[in-house]
Enzyme design. Structure first.
Site, PDB file in Angstrom:
ATOM      1  N   LYS A 200       0.848  -1.045  -0.061  1.00 29.47           N
ATOM      2  CA  LYS A 200      -0.023   0.005   0.009  1.00 29.47           C
ATOM      3  C   LYS A 200       0.837   1.214   0.127  1.00 29.47           C
ATOM      4  O   LYS A 200       1.593   1.337   0.726  1.00 29.47           O
ATOM      5  CB  LYS A 200      -0.869  -0.007   1.160  1.00 29.47           C
ATOM      6  CG  LYS A 200      -1.686   0.954   1.395  1.00 29.47           C
ATOM      7  CD  LYS A 200      -2.556   1.135   2.685  1.00 29.47           C
ATOM      8  CE  LYS A 200      -3.311   2.456   2.837  1.00 29.47           C
ATOM      9  NZ  LYS A 200      -4.369   2.398   3.803  1.00 29.47           N
ATOM     10  N   LYS A 253      -2.156  -1.576  -3.846  1.00 25.37           N
ATOM     11  CA  LYS A 253      -2.809  -0.669  -3.969  1.00 25.37           C
ATOM     12  C   LYS A 253      -2.097   0.852  -3.647  1.00 25.37           C
ATOM     13  O   LYS A 253      -1.162   0.923  -3.028  1.00 25.37           O
ATOM     14  CB  LYS A 253      -3.831  -0.550  -2.431  1.00 25.37           C
ATOM     15  CG  LYS A 253      -4.597   0.800  -2.100  1.00 25.37           C
ATOM     16  CD  LYS A 253      -5.027   0.515  -0.687  1.00 25.37           C
ATOM     17  CE  LYS A 253      -5.791   1.807  -0.063  1.00 25.37           C
ATOM     18  NZ  LYS A 253      -5.992   1.945   1.244  1.00 25.37           N
TER      19      LYS A 253
HETATM   20  C1  PBG Z   1      -7.706   3.262   5.974  1.00 21.93           C
HETATM   21  C2  PBG Z   1      -7.922   3.142   4.455  1.00 21.93           C
HETATM   22  C3  PBG Z   1      -7.633   4.045   3.465  1.00 21.93           C
HETATM   23  C4  PBG Z   1      -8.197   3.430   2.335  1.00 21.93           C
HETATM   24  C5  PBG Z   1      -8.446   2.061   2.415  1.00 21.93           C
HETATM   25  N1  PBG Z   1      -8.353   1.922   4.009  1.00 21.93           N
HETATM   26  C6  PBG Z   1      -7.080   5.384   3.619  1.00 21.93           C
HETATM   27  C7  PBG Z   1      -5.787   5.785   3.900  1.00 21.93           C
HETATM   28  O1  PBG Z   1      -5.143   4.914   4.156  1.00 21.93           O
HETATM   29  O2  PBG Z   1      -5.512   6.990   4.122  1.00 21.93           O
HETATM   30  C8  PBG Z   1      -8.062   4.124   0.895  1.00 21.93           C
HETATM   31  C9  PBG Z   1      -9.110   3.835   0.143  1.00 21.93           C
HETATM   32  C10 PBG Z   1      -9.305   4.501  -1.124  1.00 21.93           C
HETATM   33  O3  PBG Z   1      -8.781   5.440  -1.270  1.00 21.93           O
HETATM   34  O4  PBG Z   1     -10.419   4.439  -2.007  1.00 21.93           O
HETATM   35  N2  PBG Z   1      -6.389   3.205   6.317  1.00 21.93           N
END
Ligand code: PBG
Ligand code: ZN
Length: 336
Positions: A200, A253
């Site tokens: 991520k 992601k």
């Molecule tokens: C929570 C989370 C996030 C996303 C998924 N789980 C936000 C982040 O990490 O700031 C992002 C999903 C998206 O942008 O569609 N940690």
């Protein structure tokens, strides 16, 4: 004269022969739909940053899912969005509130939609007063040990509520092991899938989501736990580590800017034996939506092309806000 072997056009002149060029074709079971569940039970609010998506209260959830389920929706991932005053604190203690939106939604969906696969995103940022994904030390840096302890507890409580998968998105070190051990201790490890947001990457692609989920950090950013966008090696190490720690699926992601990582993850040299998930995140959704709206391209065509990119790269599960549209578009394709 052109050599016979140079003539490729003949192999894809027809609609059907074009479809045969794919190794795999998108089907409804590959789609997981992200849902924002809020703590006002009667809410059904549109989200400015994500047109077409809603913050849904528990009393509105069944009616929202019903038509999608009938169209072939197979799975959802839940994000709790507490908007009430006083819910957030330093340790995110309300993340697994038995009366909180996530737990209530799991129960309701299990009851009304027996064949729906229900995943829960596991993170603290929606529930912490500082908006970071873990528990902090006095100096504002992460306390990793306390964070993974708490995150494992939350994951186990979502699993106890009845979800089929937990998907930690917090990016703390060692959380996959902590969650897996927690599930084992609770006697749930055999029936709850652990989907790791392993690769991520940090960056502005999550902006619309943070607006939707009310989860932006109140100071600083997430660059000390989410991965730097240039970091192919770190992504590989995080994927390998999470495999070692007991993940059942590896997620990459965002999606479109990281197709190389999806390809690499799905290769035999890395996580080829695992289902590979890819998250087409909020910023990707907003980018495609607004570009189509501005006339840059046709939405269905561009979204289908993005799906083909994920499949080519080797993804087996796609998390996308376009799921409701795709259920319709796949029906249209079937009828052509
Ligand atoms: C929570 C989370 C996030 C996303 C998924 N789980 C936000 C982040 O990490 O700031 C992002 C999903 C998206 O942008 O569609 N940690
Ligand atoms: Zn988070």
């Amino acid at each position: 004269m052109t050599s016979p072997k140079s003539i490729l056009h003949g192999g894809y002149h027809h609609n059907l022969s074009r479809s045969w060029q794919a190794e795999r074709t998108l089907t409804k079971d590959m789609l997981m739909y992200p849902l924002f569940i809020t703590d006002d039970p009667d809410a059904f609010e549109s989200i400015d940053s994500l047109p077409g998506q809603y913050r849904i209260g528990i009393n509105k959830l069944q009616a929202f899912i019903d038509p999608l389920y009938k169209k072939g929706l197979k799975s959802v991932i839940l994000f709790g969005v507490p908007l009430k005053e006083g819910v957030k604190d330093a340790t995110g203690s309300r993340a697994d509130d038995p009366e909180g939106p996530t737990v209530l939604a799991v129960r309701l969906l299990r009851q009304h939609f027996p064949n729906l696969f229900i995943a829960c995103d596991v993170c603290l940022c929606e529930y912490t007063s500082h908006g970071h994904c873990g528990i902090l030390r006095e100096d504002g840096t992460l306390n990793n040990d306390l964070s993974i302890q708490r995150i494992a507890e939350v994951a186990v409580n979502y699993a106890k509520a009845g979800c089929h998968a937990v998907a930690p998105s917090d990016m703390m070190d060692g959380r996959i092991r902590a969650i897996k051990l927690g599930l084992m201790e609770a006697g749930l490890a055999h029936k709850v899938m652990l989907i790791s947001y392993a690769a991520k990457f940090a960056g502005p692609w999550y902006g619309p989501f943070r607006d939707a989920a009310n989860s932006a950090p109140s100071f600083g950013d997430r660059r000390c736990y989410q991965l730097p966008s240039n970091a192919r090696g770190l992504a590989r190490r995080a994927i390998k580590r999470d495999m070692e720690e007991g993940a059942d699926s590896i997620m990459v992601k965002p999606g479109l800017p990281y197709l190389d990582i999806v390809r690499e993850a799905s290769s035999d040299l890395l996580a080829g034996d695992y289902p590979i998930s890819v998250y087409q995140v909020s910023g990707e959704y907003a980018m495609l939506y607004h570009s189509a709206k501005a006339g840059v391209f046709d939405l269905k065509t561009i979204v289908m092309e993005s799906m083909n990119g994920f499949l080519r790269a080797g993804a087996t599960l796609i998390l996308t806000y376009f799921t409701p549209d795709l259920l319709d578009w796949l029906d249209e394709e079937e009828k052509r």
